[in-house]
Scaffold this active site. Structure first.
Site, PDB file in Angstrom:
ATOM      1  N   CYS A  98      -3.684   7.178  -1.854  1.00  0.00           N
ATOM      2  CA  CYS A  98      -4.966   7.246  -2.552  1.00  0.00           C
ATOM      3  C   CYS A  98      -6.044   7.936  -1.724  1.00  0.00           C
ATOM      4  CB  CYS A  98      -5.444   5.838  -2.916  1.00  0.00           C
ATOM      5  SG  CYS A  98      -4.267   4.936  -3.938  1.00  0.00           S
ATOM      6  N   GLU A 153       0.000   1.913   9.072  1.00  0.00           N
ATOM      7  CA  GLU A 153      -1.275   2.289   9.667  1.00  0.00           C
ATOM      8  C   GLU A 153      -0.979   2.879  11.039  1.00  0.00           C
ATOM      9  OE1 GLU A 153      -4.182   1.947   8.068  1.00  0.00           O
ATOM     10  OE2 GLU A 153      -3.388   0.820   6.362  1.00  0.00           O
ATOM     11  N   CYS A 170      -5.791  -0.579  -7.166  1.00  0.00           N
ATOM     12  CA  CYS A 170      -4.351  -0.690  -6.866  1.00  0.00           C
ATOM     13  C   CYS A 170      -3.971  -2.123  -6.560  1.00  0.00           C
ATOM     14  CB  CYS A 170      -3.968   0.205  -5.697  1.00  0.00           C
ATOM     15  SG  CYS A 170      -4.673  -0.335  -4.115  1.00  0.00           S
ATOM     16  N   HIS A 194     -13.171   6.123  -3.524  1.00  0.00           N
ATOM     17  CA  HIS A 194     -12.127   5.339  -2.879  1.00  0.00           C
ATOM     18  C   HIS A 194     -12.271   3.841  -3.157  1.00  0.00           C
ATOM     19  CE1 HIS A 194      -8.673   5.111  -0.434  1.00  0.00           C
ATOM     20  NE2 HIS A 194      -9.243   4.533   0.604  1.00  0.00           N
ATOM     21  N   CYS A 196       0.850  -1.189   0.000  1.00  0.00           N
ATOM     22  CA  CYS A 196       0.000   0.000   0.000  1.00  0.00           C
ATOM     23  C   CYS A 196       0.885   1.238   0.000  1.00  0.00           C
ATOM     24  CB  CYS A 196      -0.883  -0.013   1.249  1.00  0.00           C
ATOM     25  SG  CYS A 196      -1.799   1.522   1.463  1.00  0.00           S
ATOM     26  N   GLU A 253      -6.460  -5.295   4.418  1.00  0.00           N
ATOM     27  CA  GLU A 253      -6.880  -3.972   3.958  1.00  0.00           C
ATOM     28  C   GLU A 253      -7.833  -4.072   2.767  1.00  0.00           C
ATOM     29  OE1 GLU A 253      -3.703  -0.973   3.541  1.00  0.00           O
ATOM     30  OE2 GLU A 253      -4.665  -0.455   1.649  1.00  0.00           O
ATOM     31  N   TYR A 277      -9.252   0.911  -5.050  1.00  0.00           N
ATOM     32  CA  TYR A 277      -8.717  -0.404  -4.688  1.00  0.00           C
ATOM     33  C   TYR A 277      -8.284  -1.228  -5.895  1.00  0.00           C
ATOM     34  CZ  TYR A 277      -8.789   0.094   0.213  1.00  0.00           C
ATOM     35  OH  TYR A 277      -8.461   0.500   1.478  1.00  0.00           O
ATOM     36  N   THR A 283      -3.940   5.434   7.260  1.00  0.00           N
ATOM     37  CA  THR A 283      -2.947   4.920   6.326  1.00  0.00           C
ATOM     38  C   THR A 283      -1.923   6.000   6.017  1.00  0.00           C
ATOM     39  OG1 THR A 283      -4.653   3.508   5.390  1.00  0.00           O
ATOM     40  CG2 THR A 283      -2.701   3.875   4.051  1.00  0.00           C
TER      41      THR A 283
END
Lengths: 507, 507, 507, 507
Positions: A122, A275, A316, A310, A118, A464, A314, A209
């Site tokens: 984003c 996190e 990603c 959002h 991650c 996540e 994801y 994050t």
């Protein structure tokens, strides 16, 4: 507890920005985080300089990759900002057409491929994206001037090329109670005081994050609010080193391998996620950095639009999925098993699942709609469908990767044993596979798969994927809301000859 | 067997087109099929007038719906053709930008919602789409003039607003042998003779969707060919009533319910699909309607591009999926069970699966690429992913629909029993559910679900979803080819510190 | 409506049994159904002799197979009855040890293999099984003598070797209301009158499997009852030809293919299932055949125990699953595709799913527990798990079978076309696959797969698997009840060091 | 390398057994492992006393639980051994009836519930189980006296109540080559020398579960062997502290949390699994402890029978599954979400999957068959089906558990932060959920779920479930072998009227 700032310490926005120099690349980014004197706890100790902490550094590297990519692939990772009439990092660019969102998705996949984790940027982009329309809409409704403030901030953010983090998730306490009903009012972040120059907030943001790696944190509500929750309806921008902030670092599976000295056992030694729990104790925000203050009725729209953006972000994870497919293919090859039909078939299935995620994400961007402010937003149904697939398929992909890895992945001795003068040669002798593949190569690939399916980056690739941007049930609720049963029932009734055709059967 | 046409019977293209009048709507379409004197067998009998056959008519209605939609929703179902500088039915429009493909997908979903079955016109569109680039490419390679012929044909097709059917799937015989190796050379359609005015073909095309309902059939190769298969490398246009054609109608589950007199037990009395075996016995094609003759090396590209288009066309099944969701929601409501959380959750899951299919189809269109001829083509990976999801999710959606329907769906007495003077009142008394829902309404909805999951349109919703445009393994092979493992292995190796990072670990 | 029987028409049990002759085999069974003058409606007509009706006969054949198996494999399909000290058909044998239940399961699988459909006799066995303990328990609680009556009936049933059908499912009407709250009291079967010699019932039983093929119908409650529902708490035995009964036959997908003359298109011409709506209009039951009358508090136990038995009976579907695996393997072979790795892999998956069902069914029998009456009952958790798997896996198996069949399964012309003098030779020429496999052989196998996945026996293999013995949610509720979370939470808390280990951490 | 033992150091079996004292419980077991002077490497260091190593000790505790259970639940965890006419730990008892295997499964599930990890003793039991019949069969074929030796060893093992480990998996090197074809002959363990008193073996055994915690290691072939592999066909018993042995400890996700001082972050601080690479360097085995020497043709049967036993042993994972269900239910309760219908539904699904595994395992035991030696063996098909379900369902169960846990599971700060004087109170304030649940309780439960899905015991619950007793493809091969397609094809052909019915259609 943090002493209240004396009025003369209430910073202006100019003072705040004065602390930042424009960041021209990854190196400058890393430097910009040094010497901030933030309060950070990790493993029961206060961390003097997070940038140099072996556990924290990989998470900074992941963010730094967003700067590198802007340099290396500008068509993908930068955009022309009409606000400052200059190219900006795409993570600071407001989408004003579907193509912006599509390119954002491609960039996200690319960064997933490059970092295998991650990269934490984003949520910040999705936050500034949603604030474009929300500030606009509040102004329309209330005659406020939030949008102007917003644009002013954004221009500076673009000029300084900073990282913006999203401070959204409140601790929530007893989930059956609304914010103002909690025993402890701080369980949702709220305004405690308003002064001439700004307001103060107290509370915390959980699961933040990349919190520690951000220059700015945007606090905002986490759920719909009622009138009685008015003081909880606050959006504001806080520098990451503001007085009153405390970061408590979330630990991750296998995090301490970064402290062991070697790099092999880390699997992905260079990149990791982050996190943090961020505690706000009477943190000041000047009015010019306040973008909502009491307009509680916009909280729901804010959350709903944020998730529309959002949940598509994801996509990603398909970049990480590409790494998983590659790692599985590589280890099968190292094991000499890559020609077996069942191995190839599993790689196909992994790819099929990964591309299915990609298609739902990218489709939600292509099918974006404009908002009144001029920003465009992902198709909400498809964005939710994307994220819902993300809550499932990475787990399947991970299982396939473990399948192709073989059991050795979890019985491998430590890197130190490989280097031990007596144990090492035995391992070199007995853990050899194909004679042309060094044992270390095979070991490294196994450790990467462990990293992404059980270890540090499994947090990003699996858990996540499940909970980020809302747990699975949150998507189901949105799909339920959007699925328009009356329309679909009408299709069925027409074909079944109920009503419509019943009275119209002559054709 | 068909006598060879005497030379003076070898029609010119002008003679062929002279048989057609421009079709201005659904009614004219149905009329255009009358009196064609085609040879059609169904249930062991030659059918005098297919248009009036109760089993065949619903399949014609489904195609007619494509004309109605062009009238009712022209923005969706028509397009401006630069070839004739006029609006044409979108099923006759060559895609020259992603938006064309996206609108095609939306139109397909809409027609699925309107008909609940296979409306049989996609393969024809995908055929003319692929021929745009294939004829162009052959001409580039061989100096032939196929593209010109193709454009001439297409203009006439657009002007006459005709249905074009795709004659692709040869019977194939022994699958371990190539066309020229078969015991019977006719198991793949091939050129038997060439004359001054044209050529003759013999063979058959199986599973021909809407074959009998088409004005023109485009024959084309079904697989890659070798030099020895040169006579099998033929593409040509044949009128649906050409001498030498015989249609043998494929039967479908519950097809004879259309012969029973009532309409309830049919479930969807108005619409149905159609699959035919079309036999070609020395069928003549004038040179101007020949678009490939011997250029065997283009067969593979033709098939591969055709599937790139056609696998995304299966997004039509999301229209049927909308009907399934609607039918399941309706029957749950009629049963008084629609508020139960598990019912709502199943509707959400059905929707999620259906939208996942949609997203992969529409994404492959948004991500289309241009070809040399100027036509655009779907992203091949995503198109295959779309179709592969179609081979799975409709079966799950159908199972959920049966779940919500309850067992009564398969124990319901016949419509005639409902109308019987003694049995009828008993059924009215005992098959009552919610008092405000007529028993017939409930019965109709159950029969619709039966129709789509076990009956006539289950063929289109399920089995065709599995095998149409290639069985599941065909998609897996394409995904295997396109998944680019070397690139993905490089991502993994880089992150694992193999080679690249191993020699570059200083950063 | 049926006139009330005059008192002198109120039959004694002896009169009832006098109508039956002991059945010594399949032929005698079929004969026993002739000339019963039952009122049966099918396709809007009253059926004069159901035994000779082409649609009904296959369902009788399926039941007849249970007699044949008793003759051919007595170790499997018969058991020694201690009640009459003689061997009896296992479908009339009360399980008094786990082995009885295990052998029952094996017999069920075997009959599935032999018939490829629902052989309709399990619910009756499970009914007499549950009544053994329920009558015993009522007697214990109320001092009644139901168990004695029950045993007397059972002895006669065993001596006469009859079929007992289970009349369980009431129409239910508005599902939000209890039986006594319905607008129409008949929507649940209930006692209307009690006389010196017996009682009268009115109502209906829906989805009655093999109802018309049974010699006796046992009516019983379908759900838990309250005191106000006392008249609905009735269990009694009714001859299949009792005055006041009306059967309305449930139609099934493709049922009328049995009327077409040929046998190929039926797929499985010899065997089929049967579902009927049975209406009871003032049907008399003598006291000796009443096994519950008002003891409403036992309704819940009856239903719950019945499902424990009956959900494991769905292991029969593994016999059909064996046919599906065999059919899929055969058609792959006929297509010349049986060596392909993906084909073999799909056959493995089908087998794996089928054996998973078998294992949960057989396990629930092996793990049976004794009841107070001496009867043994399946483990309830595993029986529910078995049935829940049955609601899923046959659908997957069917999809795989369709996958291996290829699209020809749904585009095949009719049997009559194959026999047509002109169409037939064309089909023989073009639908040939491997040269050593006759076209008819391939066609027959495709029609069998159609029969089991879309056609008549898809009702039994798919939809009945979903809803028979309770729809999926019914099993989930039972699993919820049985899953004993407190015990499992205690395991987790102990390992997590909560409480127990927290105070015991010294070791 | 290890010097060859001088002949006078070649121990007799009596000398070997003299080193052991009968073990009367968990404490004695732990003591028995002390001071053995074994060579063990972990984290690059030689471990002086493994028993006291914080990483190793939890794995010893898990094995110790098998002794505790024999004390606490003797009906479950002991059996009467006819060999020594005394009760023995069930892990040392040869199954001679289905009930023995069923009780073994129940014991395995119980130990899974108690330890939440792999308790490492099943492979040893399955090894002695398979050797009962293999030694018997070799003797029958070759006139050898292995079975007598075997029984003598087993009696001593039972009297001493020892742990036997299974040394099966050779490193295998290049998988395309047979043992004797490898470049390095040691890549499969083999006989290097034979003397008057015994033989010597060299090689290694990988993935040896609980290797270091065993008193005896039984080496045996890992795959079928050819005549040229004769020296690899060796079965023998080696004390865990034999000269020439080296253990290299496999590291596991999060293993070093055991070194951190606290217990919370370990999740399950008390129990863990263990995998070791065991290197054999000229290790002596006296003839009386050699149970195969050159009878290569029995290697395949040995492996195949071993997997029939061992794949059913994976029913142990249902015990871990019970912990997962309990942990998920507990955390949902702590979060105040346990009443939500989707939460309950997920718990039902987890239970359903877990019980499906259980049923296939227990069914394979109930359906056991006898072997010539008198030992009984699990049904091979069902045992493979059990294990194949184990390769899938725990991953789904783990995903559901993570779903119910919420994202906090992977963002929780470390135990040390909770105890820190400044960070601790902030965490206590902000990580509170339901006010009646201490933050530590919630934290502990989250850490347990992390432990089993990402951490140390995820190795046992997930990856070992995938690969232990053979990777998924190994089960598919066995299912392929056992699925008896000819029989199933015959069922289908009979029903389709092919051959049998074709010539017998009169009925």
């Amino acid at each position: 507890m943090n002493a209240i700032l004396p009025p003369d310490r209430e910073e202006s926005t100019a003072e705040r920005w004065a602390r930042f120099r424009p960041i021209d690349g990854a190196e400058a980014y890393v430097d910009s985080l040094r010497g901030r004197a933030v309060t950070v706890y990790l493993f029961g100790e206060r961390v003097a300089e997070p940038v140099d902490h072996p556990v924290i550094r990989p998470s900074i590297n992941a963010l730094a990759a967003t700067y590198d990519l802007a340099r290396d692939e500008p068509a993908l990772a930068t955009a022309h900002s009409p606000l400052i009439d200059a190219p900006v990092n795409r993570f600071l660019h407001i989408p004003t057409c579907p193509e912006d969102l599509v390119l954002k998705n491609r960039m996200q996949r690319r960064l997933g491929q490059l970092t295998g984790t991650c990269f934490q940027r984003c949520a910040g982009l999705d936050t500034i994206s949603v604030l474009h329309s929300i500030t606009y809409d509040i102004d329309e409704a209330h005659g406020t001037r939030y949008h102007e403030r917003y644009l002013a901030f954004l221009k500076e953010a673009q000029r300084h090329n900073v990282i913006i983090g999203a401070g959204m998730t409140d601790p929530k306490g007893d989930r059956s109670r609304r914010p103002h009903e909690q025993d402890d009012p701080d369980l949702f972040l709220h305004v405690t005081r308003r002064t001439e120059r700004g307001l103060y907030v107290t509370g915390a943001k959980a699961h933040m994050t990349g919190g520690l790696n951000s220059h700015w944190i945007c606090v905002m509500p986490t759920m719909n609010l009622s009138e009685a929750d008015r003081d909880y309806a606050v959006v504001g921008l806080v520098p990451g080193d503001a007085p009153g902030l405390t970061y408590i670092y979330g630990r991750q599976s296998c995090d301490t391998r970064a402290l062991e000295g070697g790099e092999i056992d880390q699997g992905n030694a260079h990149y990791g996620g982050q996190e943090t729990l961020v505690v706000f104790d009477e943190v000041f925000i000047p009015w010019e950095h306040v973008l909502m203050d009491g307009e509680y009725e916009f909280a729901q729209a804010m959350v709903s639009r944020f998730t529309a953006y959002h949940r598509a972000s994801y996509v990603c994870k398909t970049g990480l999925g590409d790494v998983m497919v590659g790692a599985a293919a590589a280890i099968a090859e190292y094991n000499g098993a890559d020609k077996a039909s069942h191995i190839r078939d599993k790689l196909v299935e992994m790819t099929h699942l990964n591309e299915t995620i990609f298609s739902s994400g990218i489709a939600s961007s292509h099918e974006a709609k404009p908002l009144a402010s001029g920003a465009w937003i992902n198709d909400e149904m498809l964005s939710n469908v994307c994220k819902h697939n993300v809550t499932r398929f990475p787990y399947e992909i991970a299982r396939f990767a473990q399948d192709l890895a073989g059991g050795l992945m979890v019985t491998l001795p430590s890197e130190a044993d490989f280097k031990h003068e007596e144990a090492g040669p035995l391992l070199a002798k007995y853990l050899r596979g194909r004679s042309d593949i060094p044992v270390e190569t095979r070991t490294r690939m196994l450790r990467l798969i462990e990293n992404m399916t059980l270890g540090r980056n499994a947090v990003g690739y699996l858990t996540e994927s499940l909970h980020g941007a809302g747990s699975p049930q949150a998507q189901r609720i949105q799909i339920l809301r959007g699925m328009d049963l009356p329309r679909k029932k009408a299709y069925a009734e027409r074909l079944a000859g109920i009503d419509v055709i019943a009275t119209d059967a002559g054709d």
